[in-house]
Write an enzyme that holds these catalytic residues in place. Structure first.
Site, mmCIF file in Angstrom:
data_model
loop_
_atom_site.group_PDB
_atom_site.id
_atom_site.type_symbol
_atom_site.label_atom_id
_atom_site.label_comp_id
_atom_site.label_asym_id
_atom_site.label_seq_id
_atom_site.Cartn_x
_atom_site.Cartn_y
_atom_site.Cartn_z
ATOM 1 N N GLY A 74 -10.933 7.886 7.203
ATOM 2 C CA GLY A 74 -12.080 8.690 7.600
ATOM 3 C C GLY A 74 -13.338 7.926 7.976
ATOM 4 C CE LYS B 93 -3.319 2.743 2.550
ATOM 5 N NZ LYS B 93 -3.771 3.123 3.908
#
Length: 256
Positions: free
Chosen positions: A187, A99
């Site tokens: 988030g 990632k």
């Protein structure tokens, strides 16, 4: 009916990916991952010990043979540092699926897209399967795909903020245009946020803070498991069309 989820040609059993930071200890991390049903976890190479055998290691609690590790570049603020980190992860642990996370600001933790694009291009050429943390800009998301990203990971809102999806229009455009998996990253605050993302058509959701910082991480992890499954099934079932006026659900025939 099978609903397989592939990233970079590799089968991922769960559409929920779990981060391993912010937990009280490795034991709690392992229990939360188990409760979540996730078979892939993200690991910050610069912050979580997965290489130094002289110190407590996450691998002692999460078996790499049973759980897929996704090394990330959390804490990197330029392409050069990100490349160095992921090359180290490949050299020491053999990880090729990674990632990429290149931050642009220490306060809001938004991605530096210029450096992200640069690093994505290089990593893809070097044979990495790159899942890329990015802004919710549809044009830049498509550019990342063109550069060889194996998955696009647009933020829902700032990392660790818990505000959920703030720009559904942009996210919808990214999903519509993408030919690689779209995984909402950053988030997410509640399981309902994850359900919304999945109902919109996202291929997966990555969650860390919402689980680790809850009062009961194990229970929250289990809740996210069901939320992602529910959202995916809802998306596949295709919701009813919205109408302007009311429509009675009971039959009109046989009224007394």
């Amino acid at each position: 009916m099978k609903d397989n989820f592939f990233i970079g040609g590799k089968l991922i059993k769960s559409r929920l990916i779990v981060g391993t930071g912010k937990y009280k200890n490795f034991k709690e991390t392992a229990l939360a991952v188990k409760a979540s049903g996730a078979d892939m976890v993200t690991v910050a190479v610069r912050r979580v010990n997965i290489l130094d055998k002289k110190k407590p290691m996450l691998t002692d609690y999460l078996n790499p043979k049973k759980i897929k590790y996704l090394p990330n570049t959390a804490g990197c603020f330029n392409a050069e540092d990100s490349l160095r980190t992921l090359r180290l992860a490949r050299e020491m642990g053999g990880w090729k699926m990674v990632k990429l996370e290149v931050l642009g600001d220490k306060k809001n933790l938004f991605p530096n897209m210029i450096e992200t694009l640069k690093a994505t291009k290089i990593l893809a050429k070097e044979g990495f399967k790159v899942l890329v943390y990015c802004s919710d800009d549809p044009l830049l998301a498509k550019k990342l795909e063109d550069l060889g990203a194996s998955a696009i990971m647009p933020l829902a809102s700032p990392i660790g903020s818990g505000h959920g999806i703030q720009n559904k229009i942009n996210l919808s455009l990214i999903i519509k245009n993408a030919k690689v998996p779209v995984i909402v990253d950053a988030g997410i605050g509640t399981p309902s946020d994850a359900t919304i993302a999945m109902e919109m058509g996202c291929d997966g959701v990555l969650v860390n803070s919402a689980i680790a910082l809850s009062n009961k991480p194990i229970l929250m992890a289990e809740s996210f498991k069901h939320a992602v499954i529910s959202g995916r099934k809802s998306y596949k079932a295709i919701r009813m069309q919205k109408v302007l006026y009311g429509s009675a659900s009971s039959p009109k025939k046989g009224l007394i």
